[in-house]
Every structure is written in structure tokens, then in C-alpha cells.
Write a protein that holds these residues in place. Structure first.
Motif, short mmCIF file in Angstrom:
data_model
loop_
_atom_site.label_atom_id
_atom_site.label_comp_id
_atom_site.label_asym_id
_atom_site.label_seq_id
_atom_site.Cartn_x
_atom_site.Cartn_y
_atom_site.Cartn_z
N ALA A 110 0.82 -1.21 0.00
CA ALA A 110 0.00 0.00 0.00
C ALA A 110 0.86 1.26 0.00
O ALA A 110 0.52 2.25 -0.65
CB ALA A 110 -0.93 -0.01 1.21
N ASN A 111 1.98 1.21 0.71
CA ASN A 111 2.85 2.37 0.78
C ASN A 111 3.72 2.53 -0.45
O ASN A 111 4.41 3.55 -0.60
CB ASN A 111 3.72 2.29 2.04
CG ASN A 111 2.96 2.68 3.29
OD1 ASN A 111 2.70 3.84 3.54
ND2 ASN A 111 2.57 1.68 4.07
N CYS A 152 -9.77 -7.31 4.65
CA CYS A 152 -10.52 -6.43 5.55
C CYS A 152 -10.51 -4.99 5.05
O CYS A 152 -11.04 -4.10 5.71
CB CYS A 152 -9.96 -6.51 6.97
SG CYS A 152 -8.29 -5.84 7.14
N GLY A 153 -9.88 -4.74 3.91
CA GLY A 153 -9.88 -3.40 3.32
C GLY A 153 -8.68 -2.55 3.66
O GLY A 153 -8.63 -1.37 3.32
N VAL A 154 -7.65 -3.14 4.29
CA VAL A 154 -6.52 -2.34 4.76
C VAL A 154 -5.78 -1.64 3.62
O VAL A 154 -5.43 -0.45 3.75
CB VAL A 154 -5.55 -3.21 5.59
CG1 VAL A 154 -5.01 -4.39 4.78
CG2 VAL A 154 -4.41 -2.38 6.14
N ILE A 155 -5.55 -2.33 2.51
CA ILE A 155 -4.82 -1.71 1.40
C ILE A 155 -5.64 -0.58 0.79
O ILE A 155 -5.11 0.52 0.52
CB ILE A 155 -4.45 -2.75 0.34
CG1 ILE A 155 -3.41 -3.73 0.90
CG2 ILE A 155 -3.90 -2.08 -0.92
CD1 ILE A 155 -3.05 -4.87 -0.03
N ALA A 156 -6.91 -0.82 0.57
CA ALA A 156 -7.77 0.22 0.01
C ALA A 156 -7.78 1.47 0.90
O ALA A 156 -7.70 2.61 0.40
CB ALA A 156 -9.19 -0.31 -0.17
N GLN A 162 15.14 3.43 5.54
CA GLN A 162 14.51 3.16 4.24
C GLN A 162 13.07 2.72 4.42
O GLN A 162 12.16 3.22 3.75
CB GLN A 162 15.31 2.10 3.50
CG GLN A 162 14.83 1.80 2.09
CD GLN A 162 15.58 0.64 1.46
OE1 GLN A 162 16.22 -0.16 2.16
NE2 GLN A 162 15.52 0.54 0.14
N ALA A 163 12.85 1.78 5.34
CA ALA A 163 11.49 1.28 5.58
C ALA A 163 10.64 2.35 6.25
O ALA A 163 9.47 2.53 5.91
CB ALA A 163 11.54 0.03 6.44
N ALA A 164 11.23 3.09 7.19
CA ALA A 164 10.49 4.14 7.89
C ALA A 164 10.02 5.21 6.91
O ALA A 164 8.91 5.73 7.03
CB ALA A 164 11.35 4.75 9.00
N ALA A 165 10.88 5.55 5.95
CA ALA A 165 10.51 6.55 4.95
C ALA A 165 9.35 6.07 4.10
O ALA A 165 8.44 6.83 3.74
CB ALA A 165 11.71 6.89 4.07
N LEU A 166 9.37 4.78 3.78
CA LEU A 166 8.28 4.20 3.00
C LEU A 166 6.96 4.28 3.75
O LEU A 166 5.91 4.54 3.18
CB LEU A 166 8.59 2.74 2.66
CG LEU A 166 7.57 1.99 1.80
CD1 LEU A 166 7.51 2.59 0.40
CD2 LEU A 166 7.91 0.51 1.71
N TYR A 167 7.03 4.08 5.06
CA TYR A 167 5.85 4.15 5.91
C TYR A 167 5.44 5.59 6.21
O TYR A 167 4.39 5.83 6.82
CB TYR A 167 6.11 3.43 7.23
CG TYR A 167 5.89 1.93 7.20
CD1 TYR A 167 4.90 1.34 7.94
CD2 TYR A 167 6.67 1.11 6.40
CE1 TYR A 167 4.69 -0.03 7.93
CE2 TYR A 167 6.49 -0.25 6.36
CZ TYR A 167 5.50 -0.82 7.13
OH TYR A 167 5.31 -2.19 7.09
N GLY A 168 6.27 6.54 5.82
CA GLY A 168 5.94 7.94 6.06
C GLY A 168 6.26 8.39 7.46
O GLY A 168 5.70 9.38 7.96
N ARG A 169 7.19 7.70 8.14
CA ARG A 169 7.54 8.06 9.51
C ARG A 169 8.79 8.93 9.54
O ARG A 169 9.63 8.85 8.67
CB ARG A 169 7.79 6.79 10.34
CG ARG A 169 6.55 5.91 10.47
CD ARG A 169 6.85 4.64 11.24
NE ARG A 169 5.69 3.76 11.26
CZ ARG A 169 5.71 2.52 11.74
NH1 ARG A 169 6.83 2.02 12.24
NH2 ARG A 169 4.61 1.79 11.72
#
Length: 236
Positions: A31-32, A49-53, A229-236
């Protein structure tokens, strides 16, 4: 048992059934990774459960997302989560098989398709039953069928974003090529730097010329903390 999880993104929370299938970090990474143009019409194939949407809607200026799910229990959870997060104006849950998406949504109607599909072929891998098994094993619509449905619903120039296991990378690329799409971006995902990649995220574009960019994503460092790298992807 139902559980409410915080997605740590713009106040989003999702209900999950711990006795059924619960989403993994693969869904969040996928999703990210999605980049959708402003006003895009999107479909999330096998939404669970709709998480990606929900995450795609929160992180992109899309006009509509069709959240397609064939299992009644998970579809009901999607409906609940869409309402709970007040996303009814942007996300439309659909109780349907992915194979029927071209007929129900229409051909060449979408700008983006996103999919976290069942990872295992029918009759292989994990043997759990019920919704959990159906979410992990291909049934009805196999990998080629998913890619084919995506290609049929996408506009020329539209993109399919998919996460899958590395052992099936060749299948995904071959299916995309056969369906008139080219793999354009590939991210190999590994848990730690000393581990082999077990999953990947790929973007395939309809009608594009050949040319693939490859990169890697390492989720955690040796200290057990998420990498920059992962944190940036998550927007943190």
C-alpha cells in the motif's frame, strides 16, 4: 474474536477477525508503494478487511477505489472498516470474484490495480481451512487470472502493483507480458540485510515498452529497529 488495529496513518483503524485471515506487513508495504495519479480510479483485488484500500485512499488523491473481495466474512469487515473510517465516498466494497472484475467494473476503466494475492498454488503450502486458507491459496482465479483481470480493467498506461513471494517472480513477469503489460519497477524485500529476499513488490504498466528498474528494501537493522529506508516508506 474481533480486534481493532491502529494503522498509524491519518487516524485510520481497522477491525480484524483473529479467527480468520489477518493482514501482514506485506499489505502495508504494498500500500505504501502505490503511487496513483490525482483523480485516479483504483481497484484493490482481494481486499481482505480493506486495509490496502484504506491506506491507498489516505495516501493518494484518488477519486474511487473498488475494494473487491469474494469471501463474505472479509467483505463484511471491509464494509465495516470503510464506514468506521468514513471513507464511503471514496471506497466501494464489492462482493465478487476477481475473475468477474472486468465485467462488473468495466474494461479499461481503471488507472491502478493493486493486489496482495494468495501466495500458494491450490493444494500446496499451509493447510489451514476457511477464510484463512482461501486468502493464502489460489482458488477460482489463479495468478494468471488475476493478472489477466487487471490487464482487462486497466486503461492504456495504467499500472498493476502486486506483492508476492520471490519464488513466483518469473510467473508474474511472464503473465504480465502475455497480458500486454511490462514489468517496470521491482523492489526485492528482505527482513534483514543478512537475509535473502522472500517477497517483492512489482509495478507492471499496460502498453509500456520493456525496461525494468530493480531496487531492494531492507525492513529491519541488526538492532531490531526499522531501517530509515522502511520508515521513509511508511511515512515516519
Amino acid at each position: 474474536m474481533k480486534r481493532l488495529d491502529d494503522l498509524q496513518c491519518k487516524g485510520l483503524k481497522v477491525w480484524q477477525d483473529t479467527d480468520s485471515y489477518c493482514f501482514s506487513s506485506d499489505s502495508v508495504v504494498l500500500a505504501n508503494t502505490v503511487k496513483a495519479p490525482a483523480g485516479a480510479v483504483v481497484a484493490d483485488f482481494g481486499t481482505g478487511c480493506g486495509v490496502i484500500a484504506l491506506l491507498v485512499a489516505a495516501k493518494n488523491d484518488v477519486s474511487k477505489i473498488y475494494a473487491v473481495e469474494k469471501q463474505r466474512g472479509l467483505y463484511d469487515l471491509t464494509c465495516e472498516n470503510v464506514t468506521f473510517n468514513r471513507m464511503e465516498d471514496r471506497i466501494e466494497p464489492m462482493l465478487a470474484d476477481i475473475a468477474d472484475a472486468p465485467r462488473l467494473i468495466g474494461r479499461e476503466k481503471l488507472d491502478v490495480v493493486v493486489c496482495n494475492p494468495p501466495y500458494f498454488r491450490a493444494g500446496s503450502g499451509d493447510t489451514r481451512g476457511g477464510e484463512s486458507r482461501a486468502a493464502r491459496h489460489e482458488s477460482g482465479c489463479d495468478l494468471f487470472g488475476i493478472v489477466s483481470s487487471a490487464a482487462k480493467t486497466l486503461k492504456f498506461g495504467g499500472s498493476l502493483f502486486m506483492v508476492h513471494r520471490t519464488e513466483r517472480l518469473a510467473e508474474v513477469i511472464c503473465a504480465a507480458t502475455e497480458c500486454g503489460m511490462q514489468a517496470k519497477e521491482l523492489t526485492l524485500v528482505r527482513a534483514k540485510a543478512d537475509k535473502e529476499p522472500e517477497t517483492f513488490v512489482i509495478r507492471c504498466r499496460k502498453g509500456a515498452a520493456p525496461g525494468l528498474k530493480i531496487k531492494t528494501l531492507t525492513m529491519y537493522g541488526g538492532d531490531g529497529n526499522m531501517t530509515e529506508q522502511a520508515a521513509a516508506l511508511y511515512g515516519r
